[in-house]
Write an enzyme that holds these catalytic residues in place. Structure first.
Site, PDB file in Angstrom:
ATOM      1  N   GLU A 143       0.484  -0.849  -0.051  1.00  0.00           N
ATOM      2  CA  GLU A 143       0.372   0.222   0.347  1.00  0.00           C
ATOM      3  C   GLU A 143       1.480   0.922  -0.016  1.00  0.00           C
ATOM      4  O   GLU A 143       1.677   1.116   0.603  1.00  0.00           O
ATOM      5  CB  GLU A 143      -1.212  -0.353   1.017  1.00  0.00           C
ATOM      6  CG  GLU A 143      -2.042   1.518   1.599  1.00  0.00           C
ATOM      7  CD  GLU A 143      -2.914   1.027   3.125  1.00  0.00           C
ATOM      8  OE1 GLU A 143      -2.880   1.995   2.716  1.00  0.00           O
ATOM      9  OE2 GLU A 143      -2.953   0.181   2.923  1.00  0.00           O
ATOM     10  N   GLU A 169      -2.842  10.982   3.337  1.00  0.00           N
ATOM     11  CA  GLU A 169      -4.620  11.145   3.823  1.00  0.00           C
ATOM     12  C   GLU A 169      -3.732  12.662   4.359  1.00  0.00           C
ATOM     13  O   GLU A 169      -2.756  12.661   5.137  1.00  0.00           O
ATOM     14  CB  GLU A 169      -4.018   9.897   4.763  1.00  0.00           C
ATOM     15  CG  GLU A 169      -3.789   8.307   5.060  1.00  0.00           C
ATOM     16  CD  GLU A 169      -4.037   7.526   5.768  1.00  0.00           C
ATOM     17  OE1 GLU A 169      -4.777   6.353   5.779  1.00  0.00           O
ATOM     18  OE2 GLU A 169      -3.240   7.279   6.273  1.00  0.00           O
TER      19      GLU A 169
END
Length: 728
Positions: free
Chosen positions: A204, A208
């Protein structure tokens, strides 16, 4: 100037019984193209200057039946803030344009999705306090919207929203245009993911934005489930106030993250290798109060996305590095060139190779003329080309502009860098002048400003790819260089470009002045109508200087304020200060300014009055501290009471180019602006006494913790192009 409306067949006017009325139209759309923009500003300006005799009534922004400077100011403010009035575009867009030629380009502005679908009906468990539901996604008003809401079924606390691609993507450049949610306890994201649910390791890469502080972005990644690579980057803006672009370049040995096209962080260790889906989601957290802050349950909350691009390989890795010399047929230079500035159209050049490179002229791919300089056989990222010249002198300041490009079928992006190298006090120094990311097959402009310290020797400029200690094939690509132009501050172009600089000592990255403002002082004319220089007095600590008119100059198209030594021996240093003769009250104040970069000094723009004028000490400040010119300190005093300091991350270096800094002072608030965008508002104990508009540059004493110790380096100069005040 106030002009009454003129009636023409083209004007959008109608004569009613009670007078003139405007048909349903977008106010400010003077050129009738369906949106407010620069063209409308020009229309209104031409009308006010008498170049156009008539204009549409929809230019009457304040609806007072008169078109004047107030309407122009309102229109400029709306355009500057991105309020074009188009459907779906009320959110300002501050980011870069998408690469429409990317391997995958999903344009949500068409209100359609070709590559993505909505997650629906499942939950991921903690820390996600929601179930994903397609109902929380929408494609409307030119964007994808992902919403957090309550779960009205009662099964879960909340519903979240997630979009994901059908396909998996591998090494390459990923980017989105996004506006995040501002609220404690929630996340707005853009990332790649694959994991055990797809019979893959958990790999991943994350971008964010935590709703508790939308002036930062968290960057992270996981390789086979191993994370803990979090890096928090200060954006220099509020990600919830408009669209910005966020991206990352994923390669086998590194990941580099980008914000608005600029690289901000690179990771090198344990890089993920498994292709993943591209995803975005919005969700409230549970059990992660320390990370996200407690969620207050406020709903609905929505993040918006305009587009997503991926440029690279789908499910395959780039080839390993091969022979750096790509065999391109190049013509070796013969003889001298034209100095730093060079369009590479002749047979010789003063630019030479660094490291192992081979370089020469090619004609197959050029920026403007018949030739460009080609650089190949690079075995380190710093291997490029450099130039030394008598034009580069110690104690002088310059701006440089150049174009670079590369062509690759395997790699989509390459970072370019212009740097300055010099020796000083027995140490070799390297300074970044310009850095930018380029796309394969396209010319990329590099532009920057730099100053060479007094006493420097062995001075040179160099062009290379973005520096990395461990270079990969992607870092060693051959590249082109063309149309280099060097300008010395206050002079003409150095070399083959004969255009005048008109004294503009650096690139102007700010907004344009409001020429119709109540007061407009344009220092670019070499005159000052409203200001005068402070001369012959000192303010005492923390100002380690005496103000002297000799340190101010109106020449070369700017006002310069200089810090220098006090050669009389009475004081340590001399400073410079400009102030208005008149006092000004509520309204919008703005300047175009380039600050000093040096520990221990301040470059400022402010209003002030005080006891010396039989007034309370009321002051509103914009101060750039030379120890860190990527920030600006905002402050104010009311009857001598201050301690309202707010430090704002600019997202750029204020010493490298002109930017605009302003504040809107009203009875109940002050809002500060940078390059036309609001960055901070104060509401408590606002000053109320009219003051003079002032700018000064000074070294500090006794304030080392605030300014850092001053090293005594002189002269140091700040530059100001203009000042406006508009009564509001």
């Amino acid at each position: 100037m106030r002009k009454k409306l003129g009636l023409t067949a083209a004007a959008v006017l109608c004569a009613g019984i009670t007078g003139l009325c405007v048909h349903a139209a977008l106010m400010g759309d003077a050129d009738n193209d369906g949106k407010r923009g620069v063209g409308d500003i020009r229309k209104v300006q031409d009308f006010l200057l008498g170049k156009n005799k008539t204009i549409s009534a929809i230019a009457d922004m304040n609806a007072d039946q008169v078109i004047d400077g107030f309407d122009l100011a309102i229109l400029k403010r709306k355009v500057r803030l991105g309020d074009t009035g188009e459907s779906g575009s009320s959110i300002p867009d501050y980011g870069t344009e998408p690469n429409v030629n990317a391997t995958m380009f999903e344009d949500f502005r068409d209100n359609e999705a070709e590559y993505f679908f909505a997650s629906d009906g499942w939950t991921n468990g903690n820390p996600f306090d929601c179930v994903w539901t397609e109902d929380n996604t929408s494609l409307s008003d030119g964007a994808l919207h992902l919403t957090i809401d309550k779960d009205y079924s009662g099964k879960y606390n909340y519903t979240g929203a997630e979009y994901r691609t059908s396909d998996h993507y591998h090494y390459g450049y990923y980017e989105t245009s996004m506006k995040a949610i501002k609220n404690n306890g929630v996340v707005s994201s853009f990332f790649t993911y694959t994991g055990p649910s797809e019979d893959n390791p958990w790999d991943e890469i994350d971008i964010e934005i935590l709703g508790k502080d939308t002036t930062k972005v968290q960057l992270n990644y996981y390789t086979n489930g191993v994370g803990n690579h979090e890096y928090m980057y200060d954006l220099g803006f509020d990600a919830s106030e408009g669209y910005h672009t966020y991206g990352f370049d994923w390669q086998p040995d590194h990941i580099t993250w980008y914000v608005d096209g600029k690289s901000v962080y690179t990771a090198y260790s344990n890089i993920p290798s498994t292709p993943g889906r591209i995803m975005m989601n919005t969700w409230p957290g549970i059990g992660v109060n320390e990370w996200l802050a407690p969620f207050d349950g406020k709903t609905p909350l929505t993040a918006s996305y305009q587009w997503v691009t991926f440029d690279g390989e789908m499910g395959s890795s780039p080839d390993t590095p091969s022979q750096p010399d790509d065999g391109t047929d190049i013509t070796a230079p013969s003889g001298k060139g034209t100095g730093v500035s060079d369009d590479f159209e002749g047979t010789g050049t003063d630019w030479t190779g660094r490291g192992t490179v081979k370089y020469g002229f090619v004609s197959d791919f050029t920026h403007g003329g018949g030739q460009a300089l080609y650089v190949t056989n690079r075995t380190e990222s710093w291997h490029g080309v450099s130039v030394t010249s008598d034009e580069l002198t110690a104690g002088s300041s310059y701006s440089i502009n150049a174009f670079a490009a590369f062509n690759s079928d395997e790699y989509s992006t390459l970072g370019f860098n212009i740097g300055l190298q010099y020796d000083l006090n027995g140490t070799t120094n390297y300074e970044d002048v310009a850095s930018v990311k380029g796309n394969s097959g396209k010319w990329t402009e590099l532009t920057g400003d730099f100053s060479i310290p007094a006493g420097a020797t062995e001075i040179s400029l160099y062009v290379q790819s973005a520096y990395t200690e461990t270079a990969t094939a992607a870092d060693l690509l051959s590249f082109y260089l063309d149309d280099v132009v060097l300008k010395k501050n206050g002079g003409n172009d150095s070399g083959n470009d004969s255009g005048n600089d008109s004294g503009n000592t650096g690139n102007d990255s700010g907004s344009n002045p409001n020429t119709s403002a109540t007061m407009f002082e344009d220092f670019r004319d070499g005159n000052s109508k409203y200001f005068f220089a402070s001369d012959g007095w000192t303010n005492g600590n923390p100002f380690d200087c005496v103000w002297t008119e000799n340190n101010t100059s109106l020449s070369e198209g700017v006002l310069t304020l200089k810090i220098d030594k006090d050669y009389s021996g009475k004081y340590n240093y001399t400073g410079a200060e400009y102030r208005t003769s008149d006092h000004y009250h509520y309204g919008y104040y703005e300047t175009s300014m380039k600050a000093i970069k040096n520990n221990g000094v301040v470059s400022s723009f402010f209003t002030y009055t005080g006891p010396s004028e039989d007034n309370p000490w009321d002051e509103i400040d914009i101060e750039i501290l030379g120890k860190d010119t990527t920030k600006v300190q905002l402050n104010y005093y009311t009857n001598g009471v201050g301690n309202h300091e707010y430090m704002y991350d600019l997202g750029f270096d204020a010493s490298l180019a002109y930017h605009t800094y302003g504040f809107d002072w009203q009875p109940d608030h002050i809002t500060w602006y940078v390059d036309g965008k609001p960055v901070y508002t104060a509401y408590s104990n606002i000053p109320s006494t009219p003051g003079r508009i002032m700018m000064n540059t000074w070294p500090g004493t006794g304030v080392n913790e605030w300014l850092a110790p001053f090293d005594g380096r002189t002269p140091l100069t700040a530059y100001y192009e203009w000042v406006t005040y508009n009564k509001q």
